[in-house]
Design an enzyme around this catalytic site. Sequence first.
Site, PDB file in Angstrom:
ATOM      1  N   LYS A 298     -24.987 136.745  26.523  1.00  0.00           N
ATOM      2  CA  LYS A 298     -24.055 135.684  26.130  1.00  0.00           C
ATOM      3  C   LYS A 298     -24.796 134.557  25.403  1.00  0.00           C
ATOM      4  O   LYS A 298     -26.031 134.476  25.489  1.00  0.00           O
ATOM      5  CB  LYS A 298     -23.340 135.145  27.376  1.00  0.00           C
ATOM      6  CG  LYS A 298     -24.274 134.541  28.404  1.00  0.00           C
ATOM      7  CD  LYS A 298     -23.582 134.391  29.772  1.00  0.00           C
ATOM      8  CE  LYS A 298     -24.534 133.755  30.772  1.00  0.00           C
ATOM      9  NZ  LYS A 298     -24.005 133.823  32.149  1.00  0.00           N
TER      10      LYS A 298
ATOM     11  N   ARG B 203     -15.494 129.784  40.680  1.00  0.00           N
ATOM     12  CA  ARG B 203     -15.532 129.478  39.265  1.00  0.00           C
ATOM     13  C   ARG B 203     -14.549 130.425  38.584  1.00  0.00           C
ATOM     14  O   ARG B 203     -13.523 130.007  38.090  1.00  0.00           O
ATOM     15  CB  ARG B 203     -16.969 129.665  38.754  1.00  0.00           C
ATOM     16  CG  ARG B 203     -17.186 129.174  37.356  1.00  0.00           C
ATOM     17  CD  ARG B 203     -18.648 129.243  36.937  1.00  0.00           C
ATOM     18  NE  ARG B 203     -19.172 130.606  36.854  1.00  0.00           N
ATOM     19  CZ  ARG B 203     -20.320 130.926  36.254  1.00  0.00           C
ATOM     20  NH1 ARG B 203     -21.069 129.979  35.716  1.00  0.00           N
ATOM     21  NH2 ARG B 203     -20.741 132.174  36.217  1.00  0.00           N
TER      22      ARG B 203
ATOM     23  N   TYR C 145     -38.370 104.262  20.097  1.00  0.00           N
ATOM     24  CA  TYR C 145     -37.215 103.449  20.497  1.00  0.00           C
ATOM     25  C   TYR C 145     -37.423 102.894  21.892  1.00  0.00           C
ATOM     26  O   TYR C 145     -37.968 103.583  22.757  1.00  0.00           O
ATOM     27  CB  TYR C 145     -35.946 104.296  20.503  1.00  0.00           C
ATOM     28  CG  TYR C 145     -35.490 104.728  19.143  1.00  0.00           C
ATOM     29  CD1 TYR C 145     -35.089 103.792  18.185  1.00  0.00           C
ATOM     30  CD2 TYR C 145     -35.426 106.086  18.823  1.00  0.00           C
ATOM     31  CE1 TYR C 145     -34.649 104.206  16.940  1.00  0.00           C
ATOM     32  CE2 TYR C 145     -34.985 106.506  17.580  1.00  0.00           C
ATOM     33  CZ  TYR C 145     -34.596 105.561  16.630  1.00  0.00           C
ATOM     34  OH  TYR C 145     -34.164 105.972  15.415  1.00  0.00           O
TER      35      TYR C 145
ATOM     36  N   MET D  35     -34.330 111.947  17.517  1.00  0.00           N
ATOM     37  CA  MET D  35     -33.542 113.058  16.994  1.00  0.00           C
ATOM     38  C   MET D  35     -34.399 114.112  16.298  1.00  0.00           C
ATOM     39  O   MET D  35     -34.227 115.308  16.507  1.00  0.00           O
ATOM     40  CB  MET D  35     -32.473 112.536  16.019  1.00  0.00           C
ATOM     41  CG  MET D  35     -31.521 113.635  15.557  1.00  0.00           C
ATOM     42  SD  MET D  35     -30.338 113.068  14.310  1.00  0.00           S
ATOM     43  CE  MET D  35     -29.352 111.926  15.247  1.00  0.00           C
TER      44      MET D  35
END
Length: 384
Positions: free
Chosen positions: A41, A141, A263, A321
């Site tokens: 998957k 689930r 940052y 990023m």
Amino acid sequence: MAGGDPRVAGGRLTIDLDALVANYRLLAEHSTPAEAAAVVKADAYGLGTAPVVRALTAAGCRRFFVALPEEGLAVRQAAPAAEIYVFNGLFSPEAAAFYREGRLLPVLNSQADLSIWEAHGWDDGEEPRPCALHVETGMNRLGLTAERTRILAQENALTGALTPRLVISHLACADTADHPMNRQQLKSFQVLSALFPESESSLANSAGIFLGGGFLCDMTRPGIALYGGAPVGGVANPMHAVVTAEARIAQLRQVRAGQTVSYGATPVTRDTLVAVAATGYADGYHRAASGAGVPLRRSLAEGAAGFIAGQRVPVIGRVTMDLTLFDVTALGPDTLKVGDFIELFGDNMPIDEVASAAGTIAYELLTALGRRYHRHYLYSGAPA
Ligand SMILES: *Cc1c(COP(=O)(O)O)cnc(C)c1O
């Protein structure tokens, strides 16, 4: 999907299909006498459906599991003769057309799934509406409740309307071998699967295979261990690393004690040589892997580390990023140059360690791998 151009990509992924095949063989051996299927998957946990499925097929794997019908169609293209199961069942009658097109087998998880499949499923020769059935044993689930399963079995005994090829359930705590939940789930599963004596049964994921014995049933469903993740915590990982992720050094810079990095201005307390690597959270290198002392790190003191020139090099400051800073002071200014690759995880930096430093699991690092990496596959086997 196409990866980055190797001449300019900020990083590269090396996907070792020989290691994947070796892992499959090891898991198949541990699964004996059960048959080992493969869970592919989410684009084979981010590694690429087609190359993974072809290599596993050549290694003798005949059965595959995916989450969604479109993933099943991709597996069908790579493995024309395989048996392909779709975990998430049917959302609507329209979904049935995808199953017919790909000769996919739904894992039916609810009464609604059962009704849709009875009305719209395809027939495989003598076998009407081929499918698997998921029975609930503790995950809450997906899966039919024990009560509904009993009613279905009784109805089936009368009408023979829907005989699942396979009955499955899923373990909630398999990576903790002595967790009482494992035995409880096995007991419930044995009772429920026995209601379908003509069906095969399957309970174990990667970790479940290492519980052995009754957990193996007729078929096992390994995912993460195929791709090199540790199936069980707290012991040496028996699997071969399959993915090596590396990022190119875009710049080397000297940061002085008292200055700050990235940052949020993480303070730097000593003169530090920083390698600025061209990977970041947009590439799936999690922001939560940021270096020690970054305020977003609450429960985990240490950030992640990379590996280069025989040394572990810690992440420093916040992961951004497109760029991540590594403290390479220990290597000195003459060892490294712009363009060199820092290993993010792979043979030298175990993926489970990096995941844990980011407060997550290897599954998430793999499935989050970005599209900007250059990808290349190592494979010595015959193309399937
Ligand atoms: C994803 C999944 C698996 C594979 O689990 P791993 O822990 O990756 O081995 C098996 N069964 C089900 C139902 C799953 O959703």
